[in-house]
Design a protein around this motif. Sequence first.
Motif, PDB file in Angstrom:
ATOM      1  N   PHE A   9       0.821  -1.207   0.000  1.00  0.00           N
ATOM      2  CA  PHE A   9       0.000   0.000   0.000  1.00  0.00           C
ATOM      3  C   PHE A   9       0.860   1.265   0.000  1.00  0.00           C
ATOM      4  N   ALA A  10       1.983   1.231   0.698  1.00  0.00           N
ATOM      5  CA  ALA A  10       2.897   2.379   0.686  1.00  0.00           C
ATOM      6  C   ALA A  10       3.494   2.578  -0.704  1.00  0.00           C
ATOM      7  N   ALA A  11       3.861   1.494  -1.359  1.00  0.00           N
ATOM      8  CA  ALA A  11       4.436   1.582  -2.705  1.00  0.00           C
ATOM      9  C   ALA A  11       3.413   2.131  -3.698  1.00  0.00           C
ATOM     10  N   ILE A  12       2.176   1.670  -3.610  1.00  0.00           N
ATOM     11  CA  ILE A  12       1.128   2.188  -4.498  1.00  0.00           C
ATOM     12  C   ILE A  12       0.928   3.676  -4.245  1.00  0.00           C
ATOM     13  N   PHE A  13       0.852   4.059  -2.984  1.00  0.00           N
ATOM     14  CA  PHE A  13       0.662   5.469  -2.639  1.00  0.00           C
ATOM     15  C   PHE A  13       1.789   6.333  -3.198  1.00  0.00           C
ATOM     16  N   ILE A  18       3.922  10.153  -7.206  1.00  0.00           N
ATOM     17  CA  ILE A  18       5.015  10.512  -8.127  1.00  0.00           C
ATOM     18  C   ILE A  18       4.494  10.617  -9.557  1.00  0.00           C
ATOM     19  N   MET A  19       3.760   9.621 -10.008  1.00  0.00           N
ATOM     20  CA  MET A  19       3.272   9.620 -11.386  1.00  0.00           C
ATOM     21  C   MET A  19       2.286  10.757 -11.637  1.00  0.00           C
ATOM     22  N   THR A  20       1.409  11.017 -10.685  1.00  0.00           N
ATOM     23  CA  THR A  20       0.439  12.102 -10.841  1.00  0.00           C
ATOM     24  C   THR A  20       1.144  13.450 -10.871  1.00  0.00           C
ATOM     25  N   THR A  21       2.118  13.633  -9.988  1.00  0.00           N
ATOM     26  CA  THR A  21       2.873  14.887  -9.956  1.00  0.00           C
ATOM     27  C   THR A  21       3.660  15.066 -11.248  1.00  0.00           C
ATOM     28  N   ARG A  22       4.369  14.026 -11.651  1.00  0.00           N
ATOM     29  CA  ARG A  22       5.175  14.088 -12.882  1.00  0.00           C
ATOM     30  C   ARG A  22       4.306  14.396 -14.101  1.00  0.00           C
ATOM     31  N   ASN A  82      -6.743   6.018  -6.586  1.00  0.00           N
ATOM     32  CA  ASN A  82      -5.865   5.054  -5.918  1.00  0.00           C
ATOM     33  C   ASN A  82      -4.916   5.692  -4.912  1.00  0.00           C
ATOM     34  N   ILE A  83      -4.671   6.977  -5.022  1.00  0.00           N
ATOM     35  CA  ILE A  83      -3.865   7.651  -3.994  1.00  0.00           C
ATOM     36  C   ILE A  83      -4.620   7.574  -2.669  1.00  0.00           C
ATOM     37  N   ALA A  84      -5.883   7.974  -2.673  1.00  0.00           N
ATOM     38  CA  ALA A  84      -6.693   7.936  -1.449  1.00  0.00           C
ATOM     39  C   ALA A  84      -6.959   6.511  -0.998  1.00  0.00           C
ATOM     40  N   MET A  85      -7.201   5.616  -1.950  1.00  0.00           N
ATOM     41  CA  MET A  85      -7.503   4.235  -1.594  1.00  0.00           C
ATOM     42  C   MET A  85      -6.318   3.545  -0.940  1.00  0.00           C
ATOM     43  N   SER A  86      -5.134   3.755  -1.473  1.00  0.00           N
ATOM     44  CA  SER A  86      -3.955   3.133  -0.867  1.00  0.00           C
ATOM     45  C   SER A  86      -3.665   3.744   0.499  1.00  0.00           C
TER      46      SER A  86
END
Length: 111
Positions: A9-13, A18-22, A82-86
């Motif tokens: 869950f930490a890795a997904i978060f 990172i991907m959303t920001t990038r 998925n940010i919130a879900m993780s």
Amino acid sequence: MKTGLKLLFAAIFVWMVIMTTRTSLQVSIWDAWDDYAANPWAIATLWDAYFGFLFFYLWVFYKERSWVARAVWFVLIMSLGNIAMSLYALIQIMRLGPDQPAEAMLWRQRD
């Protein structure tokens, strides 16, 4: 098992942040929307994602007793996906006591 779930869950978060920001730094979602909306597969994938978010939210609704918490998590899940879900899943696994099994995160806590 709990350590593995925490790492997952930490890795997904982290990956999603990172991907959303990038991606946001490369092109605004508002600027990309016209091209995105013109692709039927993109729209189908979006519907698929939001139905998944809604399905996940049903678990959150079950777990959370406060209407305020339910409303806040609904907004977070529908806006951040998925940010919130993780993050929610990570919080749930972190709340478990050392003697509780991983599957205890699925159930509503007793009062």
